[in-house]
Design an enzyme around this catalytic site. Structure first.
Site, short mmCIF file in Angstrom:
data_model
loop_
_atom_site.label_atom_id
_atom_site.label_comp_id
_atom_site.label_asym_id
_atom_site.label_seq_id
_atom_site.Cartn_x
_atom_site.Cartn_y
_atom_site.Cartn_z
N SER A 275 0.84 -1.20 0.00
CA SER A 275 0.00 0.00 0.00
C SER A 275 0.87 1.24 0.00
CB SER A 275 -0.90 0.00 1.24
OG SER A 275 -1.78 1.10 1.23
N CYS A 276 0.54 2.20 -0.85
CA CYS A 276 1.25 3.48 -0.88
C CYS A 276 0.23 4.60 -0.73
CB CYS A 276 2.07 3.63 -2.16
SG CYS A 276 1.10 3.79 -3.68
N PRO A 277 0.66 5.82 -0.44
CA PRO A 277 -0.28 6.91 -0.16
C PRO A 277 -1.28 7.19 -1.27
CG PRO A 277 1.90 7.52 0.59
CD PRO A 277 2.05 6.23 -0.15
#
Length: 477
Positions: free
Chosen positions: A8-10
């Site tokens: 997961s990334c921003p």
């Protein structure tokens, strides 16, 4: 061996899926079964089942924002950022194969190992990016709705484009304004959520709303996105502090739904109303006035710095700080900063894509395929498309990316380019979010061309040097 993973990334666009792909491929290369759940912009995909988690020998969490780890209780867990998973996924899997996750560095328990892994990450950055990831859709909706309303329903006036009162397009503009209204409360709420889990959401959102609404502390202007960040961290850490209180067993069930939210809300709201609100609002007002008044050399210098930050780590902390800076100012009425950033965002992948197509002999077959993907990603403003090239040859690629992005950013600033949505690349011009499209296109073309030319010159120079060294070695033999 079986492993499960979460990435997961921003922004939930590129790093999330690149990390998932790298971990899956590394599993095939090492003979380990790896299933990866992605938590991206489209929500949770390839979701891990309870059975898969139970059967797993370990868990990899490659995330740049908060991820719920409660379902992995009792499992060896390795936590890292998405960039680590992209750069060296095989090394991560080897840690599990060698039995070093639960006892890395001589640690004796899983909890101690997890604590040691977390200490290598920056929790402040992780919490901030969690808030940003939830905030971005509201800014996108707000910016696009306003841009569409002005583009289609706007009429020229002496002071610029305006939408007639009571028209259909005014309602569309109002929807966009509502999106912007939620921006700061959502940012604060999910920063607090990342810190304290669900008990932090309500205090964070309430504090964020107070931060954005200057009437609470007798100020004409709100505290803006900086106030939202402060509110989110304050609410989150107050909620976390209350969570740690030792209370009677009969009180414990109502702690997360009643006691923690009320105390955290009262403390944070009081701090903003009587202590923090006015100073932060004054600072934000001064910053906005300064940026709006920037002209000539000072504006170009700012654009150069932002362009360098965007290209330096391609979606990493420097990139996200510059992006957040530009995105937050859209709500303050300054679209020029985001305009400069929008031009810089796409030049790294576009530049590397073109470079790999026009000088194929300088790139491997794998890099040539990556170049095609980079071109597509560049058109949609995804800077991460340049990562494979930077990972294999950072000394020549990264400086080329930086120079091209700096030039694109400066040209966009000089040309008065504005961007009303927090995104970049040609796609934002297609949806009508760009002011001065001609200059925007010129900035992208020039920046992309400089990146492609510079990186190929550097690679050609290295190739020629290697050829000379090989020839000299053969002659000596």
């Amino acid at each position: 061996m079986k492993l499960v993973a979460v990435t997961s990334c921003p922004t939930g666009i590129a790093h999330t899926y690149i990390a998932a792909e790298k971990l899956t491929k590394a599993g095939l290369d090492t003979g380990v079964e790896v299933k990866v759940e992605t938590q991206g912009s489209a929500g949770t995909e390839n979701e891990l089942t309870a059975q898969e988690i139970m059967e797993a020998d370990g868990v990899i969490i490659a995330a740049d924002k908060g991820v719920d780890k409660s379902r992995f209780a009792g499992k060896p867990v390795y936590e890292c950022g998405t960039r680590e998973a992209i750069k060296d996924p095989v090394a991560i899997i080897r840690l599990f194969q060698d039995g070093k996750v639960a006892s890395a560095g001589g640690l004796k328990t899983i909890e101690e190992a997890k604590s040691e892994q977390r200490s290598r990450q920056n929790p402040i950055y992780r919490h901030l990016m969690s808030g940003v990831s939830f905030m971005i859709p509201f800014v996108v909706i707000g910016g696009l709705m306003i841009a569409i309303a002005l583009a289609i329903g706007g009429e020229p006036t002496p002071s610029g484009m305006a939408i007639p009162e009571g028209s259909f397009w005014q309602k569309i503009q109002d929807i966009g304004a509502t999106g912007f209204m939620f921006m700061v409360p959502i940012l604060a709420a999910y920063i607090a959520y990342s810190i304290a889990d669900r008990p932090g959401i309500a205090p964070g959102m309430i504090a964020g709303y107070i931060a954005a609404n200057g009437s609470f502390y007798n100020s004409e202007a709100g505290a803006g996105f900086i106030g939202g960040i402060v509110a989110g961290f304050l609410a989150g850490y107050v909620a976390l502090w209350v969570k740690k209180w030792k209370v009677p067993r009969m009180i414990q069930p109502i702690m997360p739904i009643l006691v923690i939210p009320i105390i955290a809300s009262l403390v944070t709201a009081s701090a903003f109303i009587w202590l923090l609100g006015r100073p932060i609002a004054a600072m934000m007002g001064g910053l906005t006035d300064m940026l709006n008044g920037m002209q000539g050399g000072s504006a170009i210098l700012l654009a150069l710095i932002l362009g360098a930050m965007i290209a330096f780590d391609m979606g990493g902390p420097f990139n996200k700080v510059a992006f957040l800076f530009g995105a937050s100012l859209i709500g303050e009425g300054n679209t020029a900063i985001m305009g400069a950033i929008a031009a810089a965002i796409c030049t790294p992948p576009l530049g590397m894509g073109i470079a790999s197509l026009v000088a194929k002999k300088l790139y491997s077959k794998e890099e040539q395929e990556a170049g095609k993907a980079a071109l597509a990603m560049g058109l949609f403003g995804i800077t991460e498309g340049a990562i494979p090239f930077a990972a294999s040859d950072p000394l020549r690629v990264i400086p080329s990316l930086i120079v091209g992005a700096m030039v694109a950013s400066a040209l966009a600033m000089m040309g008065g380019v504005g961007d009303s949505v927090p995104h970049g690349g040609p796609i934002v011009a297609v949806v009508g979010a760009i002011d001065n499209i001609g200059m925007f296109a010129l900035a992208i073309i020039v920046g992309t061309g400089i990146t492609a030319l510079m990186v190929n010159l550097l690679k050609a120079r290295r190739s020629a040097k290697q050829a000379r060294e090989k020839q000299a070695s053969s002659a000596a033999l």
